[in-house]
Design a protein around this motif. Structure first.
Motif, PDB file in Angstrom:
ATOM      1  N   MET A   1       0.866  -1.160   0.057  1.00 21.48           N
ATOM      2  CA  MET A   1      -0.118  -0.070  -0.201  1.00 21.48           C
ATOM      3  C   MET A   1       0.999   1.158  -0.005  1.00 21.48           C
ATOM      4  O   MET A   1       1.678   1.400   0.984  1.00 21.48           O
ATOM      5  N   ILE A   2       0.613   2.140  -0.933  1.00 22.97           N
ATOM      6  CA  ILE A   2       1.485   3.370  -1.011  1.00 22.97           C
ATOM      7  C   ILE A   2       0.737   4.233  -0.368  1.00 22.97           C
ATOM      8  O   ILE A   2      -0.621   4.494  -0.932  1.00 22.97           O
ATOM      9  N   ARG A   3       1.119   5.263   0.293  1.00 19.13           N
ATOM     10  CA  ARG A   3       0.500   6.629   1.026  1.00 19.13           C
ATOM     11  C   ARG A   3       1.836   7.725   0.751  1.00 19.13           C
ATOM     12  O   ARG A   3       2.576   7.329   1.396  1.00 19.13           O
ATOM     13  N   ILE A   4       1.296   8.849   0.028  1.00 17.06           N
ATOM     14  CA  ILE A   4       2.098   9.838  -0.151  1.00 17.06           C
ATOM     15  C   ILE A   4       1.481  11.234   0.253  1.00 17.06           C
ATOM     16  O   ILE A   4       0.353  11.333  -0.605  1.00 17.06           O
ATOM     17  N   VAL A   5       2.027  11.925   0.925  1.00 15.48           N
ATOM     18  CA  VAL A   5       1.390  13.310   0.767  1.00 15.48           C
ATOM     19  C   VAL A   5       2.582  14.021   0.017  1.00 15.48           C
ATOM     20  O   VAL A   5       3.791  13.995   0.089  1.00 15.48           O
ATOM     21  N   ILE A   6       1.959  14.999  -0.962  1.00 14.56           N
ATOM     22  CA  ILE A   6       2.609  16.076  -2.028  1.00 14.56           C
ATOM     23  C   ILE A   6       2.869  17.306  -1.479  1.00 14.56           C
ATOM     24  O   ILE A   6       1.706  17.967  -1.444  1.00 14.56           O
ATOM     25  N   SER A   7       4.078  17.450  -0.973  1.00 13.33           N
ATOM     26  CA  SER A   7       3.973  18.667  -0.089  1.00 13.33           C
ATOM     27  C   SER A   7       5.180  19.609  -0.415  1.00 13.33           C
ATOM     28  O   SER A   7       6.143  19.233  -0.500  1.00 13.33           O
ATOM     29  N   ASN A   8       4.863  20.830  -0.082  1.00  9.73           N
ATOM     30  CA  ASN A   8       5.872  22.014   0.063  1.00  9.73           C
ATOM     31  C   ASN A   8       5.424  23.143   0.225  1.00  9.73           C
ATOM     32  O   ASN A   8       4.095  23.630   0.234  1.00  9.73           O
ATOM     33  N   GLN A   9       5.737  24.021   1.303  1.00  5.39           N
ATOM     34  CA  GLN A   9       4.893  25.139   1.874  1.00  5.39           C
ATOM     35  C   GLN A   9       4.956  26.212   1.202  1.00  5.39           C
ATOM     36  O   GLN A   9       4.131  27.227   1.271  1.00  5.39           O
ATOM     37  N   ARG A  10       5.789  26.187  -0.053  1.00  7.09           N
ATOM     38  CA  ARG A  10       5.588  27.438  -1.089  1.00  7.09           C
ATOM     39  C   ARG A  10       4.541  27.044  -1.922  1.00  7.09           C
ATOM     40  O   ARG A  10       4.446  25.937  -2.277  1.00  7.09           O
ATOM     41  N   GLY A  11       3.833  27.949  -2.357  1.00 10.82           N
ATOM     42  CA  GLY A  11       2.822  27.833  -3.326  1.00 10.82           C
ATOM     43  C   GLY A  11       3.253  27.674  -4.793  1.00 10.82           C
ATOM     44  O   GLY A  11       4.323  28.169  -5.056  1.00 10.82           O
ATOM     45  N   GLY A  12       2.530  27.310  -5.616  1.00 12.82           N
ATOM     46  CA  GLY A  12       2.691  26.916  -6.999  1.00 12.82           C
ATOM     47  C   GLY A  12       3.948  26.383  -7.438  1.00 12.82           C
ATOM     48  O   GLY A  12       4.621  26.426  -8.664  1.00 12.82           O
ATOM     49  N   SER A  14       3.755  22.912  -8.264  1.00 12.64           N
ATOM     50  CA  SER A  14       3.613  21.722  -8.960  1.00 12.64           C
ATOM     51  C   SER A  14       3.169  20.527  -8.290  1.00 12.64           C
ATOM     52  O   SER A  14       3.288  19.527  -8.452  1.00 12.64           O
ATOM     53  N   LYS A  15       2.752  21.102  -7.032  1.00 14.06           N
ATOM     54  CA  LYS A  15       2.107  19.932  -5.998  1.00 14.06           C
ATOM     55  C   LYS A  15       0.947  19.360  -6.703  1.00 14.06           C
ATOM     56  O   LYS A  15       1.015  17.899  -6.776  1.00 14.06           O
ATOM     57  N   THR A  16       0.027  20.149  -7.189  1.00 14.84           N
ATOM     58  CA  THR A  16      -1.020  19.523  -7.610  1.00 14.84           C
ATOM     59  C   THR A  16      -0.961  18.605  -9.107  1.00 14.84           C
ATOM     60  O   THR A  16      -1.418  17.684  -9.230  1.00 14.84           O
ATOM     61  N   THR A  17      -0.229  19.274  -9.923  1.00 16.46           N
ATOM     62  CA  THR A  17       0.220  18.755 -11.213  1.00 16.46           C
ATOM     63  C   THR A  17       0.826  17.423 -10.731  1.00 16.46           C
ATOM     64  O   THR A  17       0.547  16.463 -11.515  1.00 16.46           O
ATOM     65  N   ASP A 120      -3.071  15.724  -1.827  1.00 13.12           N
ATOM     66  CA  ASP A 120      -2.272  17.108  -2.325  1.00 13.12           C
ATOM     67  C   ASP A 120      -2.692  17.746  -1.182  1.00 13.12           C
ATOM     68  O   ASP A 120      -3.999  17.911  -0.365  1.00 13.12           O
ATOM     69  N   VAL A 121      -1.726  18.787  -0.947  1.00 10.33           N
ATOM     70  CA  VAL A 121      -1.990  19.659   0.370  1.00 10.33           C
ATOM     71  C   VAL A 121      -1.870  20.939  -0.096  1.00 10.33           C
ATOM     72  O   VAL A 121      -1.422  21.342  -0.972  1.00 10.33           O
ATOM     73  N   ALA A 122      -2.327  22.052   0.965  1.00  7.06           N
ATOM     74  CA  ALA A 122      -2.177  23.505   0.742  1.00  7.06           C
ATOM     75  C   ALA A 122      -0.910  23.934   0.906  1.00  7.06           C
ATOM     76  O   ALA A 122       0.043  23.308   1.559  1.00  7.06           O
ATOM     77  N   PRO A 123      -0.397  25.144   0.332  1.00 10.76           N
ATOM     78  CA  PRO A 123       0.804  25.610   0.365  1.00 10.76           C
ATOM     79  C   PRO A 123       1.165  26.082   1.871  1.00 10.76           C
ATOM     80  O   PRO A 123       1.630  27.429   1.784  1.00 10.76           O
ATOM     81  N   SER A 124       0.701  25.376   2.873  1.00 11.86           N
ATOM     82  CA  SER A 124       1.048  26.189   4.268  1.00 11.86           C
ATOM     83  C   SER A 124       1.080  24.938   5.159  1.00 11.86           C
ATOM     84  O   SER A 124       0.484  23.932   4.779  1.00 11.86           O
ATOM     85  N   ILE A 125       1.624  25.264   6.526  1.00 10.63           N
ATOM     86  CA  ILE A 125       1.364  23.988   7.225  1.00 10.63           C
ATOM     87  C   ILE A 125      -0.068  24.371   8.162  1.00 10.63           C
ATOM     88  O   ILE A 125       0.254  25.223   8.821  1.00 10.63           O
ATOM     89  N   ASN A 126      -0.709  23.338   8.061  1.00  8.64           N
ATOM     90  CA  ASN A 126      -1.867  23.393   9.209  1.00  8.64           C
ATOM     91  C   ASN A 126      -2.109  22.094   9.574  1.00  8.64           C
ATOM     92  O   ASN A 126      -1.447  21.154   9.346  1.00  8.64           O
ATOM     93  N   LEU A 127      -3.237  22.243  10.263  1.00  7.85           N
ATOM     94  CA  LEU A 127      -3.543  20.824  10.851  1.00  7.85           C
ATOM     95  C   LEU A 127      -3.799  19.793  10.053  1.00  7.85           C
ATOM     96  O   LEU A 127      -3.958  18.519  10.222  1.00  7.85           O
ATOM     97  N   VAL A 128      -4.626  20.069   9.003  1.00  9.44           N
ATOM     98  CA  VAL A 128      -5.191  19.045   8.021  1.00  9.44           C
ATOM     99  C   VAL A 128      -3.789  18.477   7.213  1.00  9.44           C
ATOM    100  O   VAL A 128      -3.811  17.297   7.046  1.00  9.44           O
ATOM    101  N   GLN A 129      -2.853  19.288   7.097  1.00  6.64           N
ATOM    102  CA  GLN A 129      -1.642  18.943   6.597  1.00  6.64           C
ATOM    103  C   GLN A 129      -0.817  17.731   7.559  1.00  6.64           C
ATOM    104  O   GLN A 129      -0.281  16.960   7.171  1.00  6.64           O
TER     105      GLN A 129
END
Ligand code: ATP
Ligand code: MG
Length: 264
Positions: A1-12, A14-17, A120-129
């Motif tokens: 089973m693969i589980r990966i978070v695609i993360s960087n706190q900077r926006g734009g 290519s996290k979503t891409t 896919d996560v937002a470009p910030s560190i928050n509890l959801v991330q």
């Protein structure tokens, strides 16, 4: 089973891409993939042109049936979309005992239907991330060719280190993925050098770089996966190489069903 978070706190960067292109690559290898969007911008749904009936919020906070929230976006790929209500998920998690571990329980209940879960996560560190990282325990960090993206990657690694210490659990950065690489620019070679140093310092593999390619925004505007827009484009070729490296790092072999039947 693969589980990966695609993360960087900077926006734009290519996290979503990266999330949907990697999802499609895994699905084409015969894996059943779930993409989870935890960014209130709801980019994954927007990019793929999906309008679900219900979103992450209803699933996590109001216990809606998973089947009523998830959307099939391609053979072998489901998407749990996000919208502005995801900010209220944050508030709900704050009110839960050990909220950081909530996704372990919530996604643990449905993950058996999948071979891979990509978040896919937002470009910030928050509890959801934080919840996403505590569930997946593995990160892929796309880094665009500028200094702020490098800082965002460092911040990501720092968060990972803190969570590892706090929860006494191993969280593994699987790779640094250079994105929007254009060798004609000085900043690209500077950033690549800094990334090589970061890779050595933290012992994190540096994956095959993804070149800047106008096909990416065109695919986005057409609400298509990159491979369906042009499977020979530069970015597509690069993503295929980077994804193959990632599978090697994960020690995952493609399913037999994915192997082309022999014509001999
Ligand atoms: N390899 C590429 N070549 C050209 N454009 C790209 C490439 N990768 C991404 N882009 C473009 O850069 C923009 C940002 O990409 P993306 O939305 O994937 O970043 P993100 O990290 O998810 O952003 P955010 O932090 O806002 O969620 C998009 O318009 C996308 O089309
Ligand atoms: Mg995004």
């Amino acid at each position: 089973m693969i589980r990966i978070v695609i993360s960087n706190q900077r926006g734009g960067v290519s996290k979503t891409t990266t999330t949907h292109t990697l999802a499609r690559y895994l699905a084409d290898q015969g894996m059943r993939v779930l993409m989870v969007d935890t960014d209130p911008q709801g980019s994954l749904g927007l990019v793929l042109g999906v309008k679900p009936k219900h979103y992450l919020y209803s699933f996590v906070v109001h216990n809606f049936a998973f089947e009523d929230c998830v959307v099939k976006v391609a053979p072998n790929i489901d998407l749990l979309c996000s919208n502005r209500d995801t900010t209220k998920v944050e508030v709900a998690l704050l009110g839960m005992t050990a909220g950081e571990l909530a996704f372990l329980r919530i996604f643990g209940m449905i993950e058996d239907a999948y071979d891979a879960v990509l978040i896919d996560v937002a470009p910030s560190i928050n509890l959801v991330q934080t919840c996403s990282i505590m569930y997946a325990k593995q990160l892929l960090i796309p880094v665009a060719m500028d200094m702020l993206s490098l800082q965002g990657a460092t911040a990501c690694l720092e968060t990972t280190r803190m969570l590892t210490e706090l929860f006494k659990t191993e969280i593994r950065p699987l790779g640094l993925l250079p994105t929007m690489v254009d060798r004609r620019f000085n900043l690209t070679s500077l950033t690549m050098k800094a990334l090589e140093a970061m890779s050595e310092k933290y012992h994190i593999p540096l994956l095959h770089p993804i070149r800047t390619d106008g096909t990416v925004p065109r695919a986005e505007r057409a609400h298509k996966f990159l491979v369906d827009m042009d499977n020979h484009c530069k970015a597509c070729e690069d993503y295929q190489k980077a994804a193959a490296e990632l599978l090697e790092i994960l020690n995952v072999k493609p399913k037999p069903a994915a192997i082309e039947p022999s014509t001999a």
